[in-house]
Design a protein around this motif. Structure first.
Motif, PDB file in Angstrom:
ATOM      1  N   GLN A  55       0.828  -1.207   0.000  1.00  0.00           N
ATOM      2  CA  GLN A  55       0.000   0.000   0.000  1.00  0.00           C
ATOM      3  C   GLN A  55       0.863   1.258   0.000  1.00  0.00           C
ATOM      4  OE1 GLN A  55      -3.070   0.431  -0.501  1.00  0.00           O
ATOM      5  NE2 GLN A  55      -3.508   2.511   0.215  1.00  0.00           N
ATOM      6  N   SER A  59       0.692   4.108  -2.881  1.00  0.00           N
ATOM      7  CA  SER A  59       0.206   5.430  -2.481  1.00  0.00           C
ATOM      8  C   SER A  59       1.294   6.494  -2.455  1.00  0.00           C
ATOM      9  CB  SER A  59      -0.433   5.343  -1.080  1.00  0.00           C
ATOM     10  OG  SER A  59      -1.542   4.484  -1.072  1.00  0.00           O
ATOM     11  N   GLU A  98     -18.419   5.010  -0.793  1.00  0.00           N
ATOM     12  CA  GLU A  98     -18.057   5.350  -2.168  1.00  0.00           C
ATOM     13  C   GLU A  98     -19.131   6.270  -2.747  1.00  0.00           C
ATOM     14  OE1 GLU A  98     -16.473   1.535  -0.873  1.00  0.00           O
ATOM     15  OE2 GLU A  98     -18.479   1.796  -1.620  1.00  0.00           O
ATOM     16  N   TYR A 104     -13.909   7.591  -3.990  1.00  0.00           N
ATOM     17  CA  TYR A 104     -13.393   6.234  -3.787  1.00  0.00           C
ATOM     18  C   TYR A 104     -11.896   6.170  -4.091  1.00  0.00           C
ATOM     19  CZ  TYR A 104     -12.503   1.280  -4.626  1.00  0.00           C
ATOM     20  OH  TYR A 104     -11.966   0.019  -4.604  1.00  0.00           O
ATOM     21  N   ARG A 108      -8.726   5.281  -1.489  1.00  0.00           N
ATOM     22  CA  ARG A 108      -7.781   4.191  -1.758  1.00  0.00           C
ATOM     23  C   ARG A 108      -6.342   4.696  -1.796  1.00  0.00           C
ATOM     24  NH1 ARG A 108      -9.124  -0.973  -1.060  1.00  0.00           N
ATOM     25  NH2 ARG A 108      -7.466  -1.518  -2.532  1.00  0.00           N
ATOM     26  N   ARG A 109      -6.148   5.916  -2.251  1.00  0.00           N
ATOM     27  CA  ARG A 109      -4.787   6.450  -2.357  1.00  0.00           C
ATOM     28  C   ARG A 109      -4.261   6.979  -1.031  1.00  0.00           C
ATOM     29  NH1 ARG A 109      -5.679   9.942  -7.949  1.00  0.00           N
ATOM     30  NH2 ARG A 109      -5.293   8.228  -9.428  1.00  0.00           N
ATOM     31  N   THR A 114      -6.840   0.839   3.747  1.00  0.00           N
ATOM     32  CA  THR A 114      -7.545   0.171   2.651  1.00  0.00           C
ATOM     33  C   THR A 114      -6.690  -0.908   1.987  1.00  0.00           C
ATOM     34  OG1 THR A 114      -6.802   1.827   1.022  1.00  0.00           O
ATOM     35  CG2 THR A 114      -8.896   2.243   2.158  1.00  0.00           C
ATOM     36  N   GLY A 115      -5.386  -0.893   2.227  1.00  0.00           N
ATOM     37  CA  GLY A 115      -4.520  -1.896   1.605  1.00  0.00           C
ATOM     38  C   GLY A 115      -4.291  -3.131   2.444  1.00  0.00           C
ATOM     39  N   THR A 123      -9.346   3.798   9.939  1.00  0.00           N
ATOM     40  CA  THR A 123      -8.717   4.580   8.885  1.00  0.00           C
ATOM     41  C   THR A 123      -7.407   5.200   9.382  1.00  0.00           C
ATOM     42  OG1 THR A 123      -9.995   6.506   9.555  1.00  0.00           O
ATOM     43  CG2 THR A 123     -10.882   5.174   7.759  1.00  0.00           C
TER      44      THR A 123
END
Length: 467
Positions: A55, A59, A98, A104, A108-109, A114-115, A123
């Motif tokens: 991730q 990112s 989302e 979204y 994710r970035r 999220t990874g 979070t």
């Protein structure tokens, strides 16, 4: 009284001797002593952390270069970062995670959680803001030093990659390490991320590259005021955007004066960034600034004169639209200078121009080493918190709230006294109204009709500078 040490993002990681190629270990993430990732007892989590390395590699370019959010409003942006979705300000109902493709992709970035596959984690979102970086989770949100935070992430990635390389050769571990080694984007890709809008090809003239047009060749990572001004003005008409860039490009590089350097250092010490709420920071800083520049309690402040003393060039131009009031540039190549838009919604009037210059003075004093290290477009896509602080600074610098309180307490006719204040201090009705409304001890003593009149002064502008 002892001061707390500066808070920073920390990863407490202890590796296991088992499953090295998957990064098995115990990890606890925290800001200061506030846990972000931990078990219910606040201890480290046992997991295979190769997911985190993957991730980080995916990112990296966006954590390092992206400063844009799909949600411009600060509260919504921080809600998205801390929760992974948005909670409407007037509702307890949470919108879905989302809400749009753009949202979204942003999550994710920028959200490291999220990874991580197979493990629920709160979070952990990061977003750059100049030389600062927002770090947000459900139970803590902080604005930290950007370079220190990125160094922490780099050290974490290196530790993970080096440990995983010690394990038995596996295709996944090989690819994860390769992705980490190749995490830096090309110069052109980094510039596109920094610009933050897809229509940049329309802006850059034929025969120019992003690097040449925005003067980023041999850049020290973050020196192009042209590029930052382009990003902040992305919503403006193309002709206005080009004019801004050309006007900034034409500014000579005078560099900060010794006086400006010294005064900025004192200003940052007088009001440490982000310790108080923005409007409190701005008011306290303005009170300090009035004393620093020798302004008595009843003196009319002239921000143009103060800027001149500090070596800041002030220019006036018509930019072809009223959406922005000024452009500030202090990137080392151009300026420091302020370009006032004579067609700006506020800056087209004399009181509005004075407020605009006072606003820019605040940025020049305390934001050049923080959220706005290169340039600023007043009315553009600019970080919310420093804008709120600069608005409060401008109001208090031009019209101290203590004046409002003393004058109205002694007045037999409140509205007549207010008119006298407007003339003496050269401020707009909107600015004066906000200072009075925010002085609750005197506003509460006014009649209903007087309160209604003052509130009407704050509702005319499309984009209020003072809120």
């Amino acid at each position: 009284m002892s001061l707390r040490p500066p808070e920073r993002l920390q990863f407490d990681l202890e590796f296991s001797e088992q499953q090295k190629s998957l990064g098995l270990g115990a990890l606890r993430v925290r800001i200061g002593e506030t846990p972000i990732w931990s078990n219910e007892e606040g201890r480290a989590l046992d997991w295979t952390w190769i997911d985190l390395l993957e991730q980080l590699a995916r990112s990296w370019a966006f954590l390092k270069y992206d400063e844009t959010s799909p949600l411009r409003a600060k509260d919504s942006m921080l809600s998205l970062m801390s929760r992974g979705h948005v909670v409407a300000a007037d509702s307890d109902i949470e919108s879905g995670p989302e809400v749009s493709r753009e949202t979204y992709i942003f999550v994710r970035r920028h959200n490291l959680a999220t990874g991580i596959e197979g493990l629920y984690l709160p979070t952990l979102s990061l977003l750059r803001e100049g030389w600062k970086m927002w770090v947000a989770s459900l139970n803590v949100t902080r604005l930290l030093d950007f370079r220190e935070t990125m160094q922490t992430l780099e050290e974490l990635g290196d530790r993970l990659a080096n440990h995983i390389a010690l394990g038995e050769p596996q295709e996944r571990s090989r690819l994860a390490n390769a992705a980490w080694r190749n995490r830096e984007p090309t110069t052109e890709a980094a510039l596109q991320i920094m610009l933050g809008f897809p229509s940049w090809t329309e802006l850059v003239p034929n025969g120019e590259t992003l690097s040449s047009y925005f003067e980023t060749n041999n850049d020290e990572e973050y020196g192009s005021g042209l590029l930052i001004a382009a990003r902040m003005s992305a919503a403006l008409p193309l002709a206005t955007q080009r004019k801004i860039i050309e006007l900034v490009r034409a500014l000579p590089a005078s560099g900060p004066s010794d006086l400006l350097k010294n005064v900025s250092e004192e200003a940052e010490a007088a009001v440490p960034n982000y310790v108080r709420r923005p409007h409190e920071q701005g008011a306290v800083l303005a009170q300090w600034a009035r004393k620093k520049f020798g302004l008595g309690t009843d003196a009319k402040a002239e921000p143009a004169d103060v800027l001149k003393r500090l070596g800041i060039d002030v220019k006036q131009h018509k930019l072809g639209c009223d959406l922005i009031d000024a452009v500030g540039s202090w990137d080392g190549r151009h300026g420091p200078a302020v370009i006032v838009n004579l067609e700006g919604e506020h800056a087209q009037s004399v009181p509005g121009r004075r407020a605009t210059l006072a606003h820019e003075l605040c940025h020049i004093l305390v934001d050049r080493n923080g959220s706005l290290p290169a340039s600023e477009v007043l009315g553009g896509n600019v970080p919310r918190q420093p804008e709120q602080r600069a608005n409060a600074f401008a109001a208090e610098f031009l019209l101290p709230k203590s004046i409002v309180v003393s004058r109205l307490r002694a007045a037999t006719d409140a509205m007549e006294s207010i008119e006298e204040i407007l003339k003496q201090f050269g401020v707009s009705r909107e600015l004066a109204a906000w200072q009075i409304i925010n002085a609750a001890t005197v506003f509460s003593t006014l009649s209903s009709s007087e309160k209604s009149e003052l509130r009407s002064w704050t509702s005319g502008a499309r984009n209020s500078m003072f809120f």
